[in-house]
Design a protein around this motif. Sequence first.
Motif, PDB file in Angstrom:
ATOM      1  N   CYS A   1       4.351  66.556 -48.652  1.00 23.74           N
ATOM      2  CA  CYS A   1       4.755  65.936 -47.386  1.00 23.74           C
ATOM      3  C   CYS A   1       5.021  64.459 -47.619  1.00 23.74           C
ATOM      4  O   CYS A   1       4.453  63.844 -48.527  1.00 23.74           O
ATOM      5  N   PHE A   2       5.874  63.883 -46.802  1.00 22.76           N
ATOM      6  CA  PHE A   2       6.205  62.470 -46.938  1.00 22.76           C
ATOM      7  C   PHE A   2       5.354  61.595 -46.007  1.00 22.76           C
ATOM      8  O   PHE A   2       5.850  60.671 -45.372  1.00 22.76           O
TER       9      PHE A   2
ATOM     10  N   LEU B   1       4.065  62.151 -43.131  1.00 20.93           N
ATOM     11  CA  LEU B   1       4.596  62.111 -41.768  1.00 20.93           C
ATOM     12  C   LEU B   1       3.539  61.781 -40.722  1.00 20.93           C
ATOM     13  O   LEU B   1       3.802  61.024 -39.787  1.00 20.93           O
TER      14      LEU B   1
ATOM     15  N   PHE C   1       3.546  58.073 -50.869  1.00 22.45           N
ATOM     16  CA  PHE C   1       3.199  58.839 -49.666  1.00 22.45           C
ATOM     17  C   PHE C   1       1.767  59.367 -49.693  1.00 22.45           C
ATOM     18  O   PHE C   1       1.418  60.220 -48.890  1.00 22.45           O
TER      19      PHE C   1
ATOM     20  N   SER D   1       9.290  68.233 -44.404  1.00 22.03           N
ATOM     21  CA  SER D   1       9.675  67.453 -45.580  1.00 22.03           C
ATOM     22  C   SER D   1      10.494  68.260 -46.577  1.00 22.03           C
ATOM     23  O   SER D   1      11.522  67.779 -47.082  1.00 22.03           O
ATOM     24  N   GLN D   2      10.051  69.480 -46.866  1.00 26.25           N
ATOM     25  CA  GLN D   2      10.665  70.235 -47.958  1.00 26.25           C
ATOM     26  C   GLN D   2      11.690  71.265 -47.511  1.00 26.25           C
ATOM     27  O   GLN D   2      12.547  71.652 -48.302  1.00 26.25           O
TER      28      GLN D   2
ATOM     29  N   ARG E   1      14.535  65.200 -48.677  1.00 25.03           N
ATOM     30  CA  ARG E   1      15.027  63.850 -48.362  1.00 25.03           C
ATOM     31  C   ARG E   1      13.972  63.165 -47.495  1.00 25.03           C
ATOM     32  O   ARG E   1      13.486  63.729 -46.527  1.00 25.03           O
ATOM     33  N   ASP E   2      13.603  61.941 -47.827  1.00 23.32           N
ATOM     34  CA  ASP E   2      12.509  61.290 -47.117  1.00 23.32           C
ATOM     35  C   ASP E   2      12.967  60.071 -46.310  1.00 23.32           C
ATOM     36  O   ASP E   2      14.036  59.515 -46.550  1.00 23.32           O
ATOM     37  N   TRP E   3      12.132  59.673 -45.374  1.00 23.83           N
ATOM     38  CA  TRP E   3      12.438  58.591 -44.443  1.00 23.83           C
ATOM     39  C   TRP E   3      12.412  57.216 -45.095  1.00 23.83           C
ATOM     40  O   TRP E   3      12.970  56.268 -44.568  1.00 23.83           O
ATOM     41  N   ARG E   4      11.769  57.119 -46.256  1.00 26.18           N
ATOM     42  CA  ARG E   4      11.657  55.808 -46.902  1.00 26.18           C
ATOM     43  C   ARG E   4      12.935  55.465 -47.665  1.00 26.18           C
ATOM     44  O   ARG E   4      13.443  54.342 -47.578  1.00 26.18           O
TER      45      ARG E   4
END
Length: 276
Positions: A21-22, A24, A54, A83-84, A90-93
Amino acid sequence: MSGVHAATDERARLRADCANCFGLCCVALPFAATADFAVDKEAGTPCRNLRPDFRCGIHARLREEGFAGCTVFDCQGAGQQVSQVTFAGRDWRTEPELAGQMFQVFAVMRQLHELLWYLAEALALPAAAPVHAQLRRARANIEGLTSGEAAMLAGLDVAGLRAEVNPLLLRTSELVRAGVPGRRKNRRGADLIGARLRGTDLRGANLRGAYLIAADLSRADLRTADLIGADLRDADLRGADLTDGIFLTQPQVNAAKGDAATRLPRGLERPAHWRA
């Protein structure tokens, strides 16, 4: 495979996997400075303890650092799904333009995974056989939704979906609790904050949505009680018997207080912060 074991395997998938997970929950959710959190944080703002990879920088000492609220949280697998699967890694950061929608989808996914948890349990209960076909259809529908695109998920009418599923869960509860001998207490939605219920016989009780914050339920008999939506924050479950409790979730257990003598339903884990 028996229904109980199948449900246990299914619900094992509906648990947080932070490694995939990123972070979240550490970004999307707000919290206020209380006994559970040392500082204020707005929704959409990364927690000060979130590392670039993360991971939590104080995970091993969250309680000592004043972040006890983090130790009781469980997204029920929504984080890794968003996330996956939804955002395909692709992540928010690295792609900040995704942040708003990702956090919105996370809020929806948490509710979908909670419904899947309840449906998996209901399908494992032999007494609920009269509604198993309907439950399976509901589960298939929700599982399909969890694999949908972000835009669809962000606009999903979760309240409407709950309105469709809740009657099935209520009927499941009624069918299961009908097999409990004696008079069954109905405390649905009751204000039992701080109530002294030590040693009380609550077998087969309807405690749906009851407010049991800081209630003394030590050594209480909660076998086959319906606990869906019950607020168990700081409830004393030391020595309580929740064997076969209906629709109890890991976040509810995490929020309560217990010990080695507390008996939990199959598939739920004893929180690390509970007393030995």
